[in-house]
Design a protein around this motif. Structure first.
Motif, PDB file in Angstrom:
ATOM      1  N   UNK A  16      -0.187 -47.071 -42.712  1.00  0.00           N
ATOM      2  CA  UNK A  16       0.851 -46.940 -43.894  1.00  0.00           C
ATOM      3  C   UNK A  16       1.724 -45.677 -44.062  1.00  0.00           C
ATOM      4  N   UNK A  17       0.948 -44.503 -44.023  1.00  0.00           N
ATOM      5  CA  UNK A  17       1.483 -43.313 -44.130  1.00  0.00           C
ATOM      6  C   UNK A  17       0.968 -42.335 -42.695  1.00  0.00           C
ATOM      7  N   UNK A  18       1.540 -42.785 -41.787  1.00  0.00           N
ATOM      8  CA  UNK A  18       0.965 -42.033 -40.534  1.00  0.00           C
ATOM      9  C   UNK A  18       0.991 -40.414 -40.491  1.00  0.00           C
ATOM     10  N   UNK A  19       0.000 -39.825 -39.933  1.00  0.00           N
ATOM     11  CA  UNK A  19      -0.221 -38.504 -39.790  1.00  0.00           C
ATOM     12  C   UNK A  19      -1.141 -38.099 -38.709  1.00  0.00           C
ATOM     13  N   UNK A  37       8.416 -41.662 -40.860  1.00  0.00           N
ATOM     14  CA  UNK A  37       7.906 -40.209 -41.054  1.00  0.00           C
ATOM     15  C   UNK A  37       6.437 -40.022 -40.590  1.00  0.00           C
ATOM     16  N   UNK A  38       6.179 -39.105 -39.910  1.00  0.00           N
ATOM     17  CA  UNK A  38       4.968 -38.711 -39.454  1.00  0.00           C
ATOM     18  C   UNK A  38       4.505 -37.457 -40.143  1.00  0.00           C
ATOM     19  N   UNK A  39       3.566 -37.215 -40.705  1.00  0.00           N
ATOM     20  CA  UNK A  39       2.985 -35.981 -41.578  1.00  0.00           C
ATOM     21  C   UNK A  39       2.148 -35.283 -40.445  1.00  0.00           C
ATOM     22  N   UNK A  40       2.417 -34.070 -40.499  1.00  0.00           N
ATOM     23  CA  UNK A  40       1.389 -33.220 -39.759  1.00  0.00           C
ATOM     24  C   UNK A  40       0.513 -32.196 -40.500  1.00  0.00           C
ATOM     25  N   UNK A  41      -0.634 -32.223 -40.314  1.00  0.00           N
ATOM     26  CA  UNK A  41      -1.607 -31.508 -41.171  1.00  0.00           C
ATOM     27  C   UNK A  41      -2.489 -30.665 -40.346  1.00  0.00           C
ATOM     28  N   UNK A  42      -2.963 -29.649 -40.906  1.00  0.00           N
ATOM     29  CA  UNK A  42      -4.024 -28.811 -40.022  1.00  0.00           C
ATOM     30  C   UNK A  42      -5.151 -28.979 -40.853  1.00  0.00           C
ATOM     31  N   UNK A  43      -6.323 -29.364 -40.503  1.00  0.00           N
ATOM     32  CA  UNK A  43      -7.707 -29.247 -41.389  1.00  0.00           C
ATOM     33  C   UNK A  43      -8.619 -28.929 -40.597  1.00  0.00           C
ATOM     34  N   UNK A  44      -9.647 -28.005 -41.324  1.00  0.00           N
ATOM     35  CA  UNK A  44     -10.781 -27.548 -40.989  1.00  0.00           C
ATOM     36  C   UNK A  44     -11.702 -28.632 -40.261  1.00  0.00           C
ATOM     37  N   UNK A  45     -11.879 -29.847 -40.784  1.00  0.00           N
ATOM     38  CA  UNK A  45     -12.401 -31.048 -40.654  1.00  0.00           C
ATOM     39  C   UNK A  45     -12.446 -31.368 -39.456  1.00  0.00           C
ATOM     40  N   UNK A  46     -11.209 -31.243 -38.568  1.00  0.00           N
ATOM     41  CA  UNK A  46     -11.066 -32.012 -37.393  1.00  0.00           C
ATOM     42  C   UNK A  46     -11.426 -31.066 -36.302  1.00  0.00           C
ATOM     43  N   UNK A  47     -12.039 -31.529 -35.068  1.00  0.00           N
ATOM     44  CA  UNK A  47     -12.474 -30.638 -34.039  1.00  0.00           C
ATOM     45  C   UNK A  47     -11.737 -31.024 -33.169  1.00  0.00           C
ATOM     46  N   UNK A  48     -11.043 -32.046 -33.003  1.00  0.00           N
ATOM     47  CA  UNK A  48      -9.978 -32.412 -32.036  1.00  0.00           C
ATOM     48  C   UNK A  48      -8.678 -33.110 -32.810  1.00  0.00           C
ATOM     49  N   UNK A  49      -7.506 -33.313 -32.120  1.00  0.00           N
ATOM     50  CA  UNK A  49      -6.258 -33.889 -32.595  1.00  0.00           C
ATOM     51  C   UNK A  49      -6.734 -35.198 -32.978  1.00  0.00           C
TER      52      UNK A  49
END
Length: 83
Positions: free
Chosen positions: A32-35, A14-26
């Protein structure tokens, strides 16, 4: 979209998808828990095909276990600091 890519790639975890303000790029993280983390603005800036390509690129990093190798190289670099 990510679920379809994961299924098409035959990725078994299972690959988790998250949106985070801390990321400037994908970015792909976690072995262990791919995201896949995306900056929130990316969703509005890219066309659906471009977003799919970005997700596929990050999924490829997870398939190659790049986050694990990055952790291993950081460990080696810190242990062999004197080199």
């Amino acid at each position: 979209m990510l679920s379809a890519l994961v299924q098409r790639a035959g990725f078994r975890r299972h690959v988790r998808l998250s949106l985070t303000d801390g990321a400037r790029v994908p970015m792909a993280r976690g072995w262990l828990r791919p995201e896949i983390c995306l900056p929130p603005a990316l969703e509005d800036q890219l066309e659906p095909e471009e977003l799919e390509a970005a997700l596929a690129h990050e999924l490829a990093h997870l398939e190659r276990r790049d986050p694990l190798w990055r952790a291993v190289t950081r460990l080696i670099a810190s242990v062999l600091l004197f080199q």
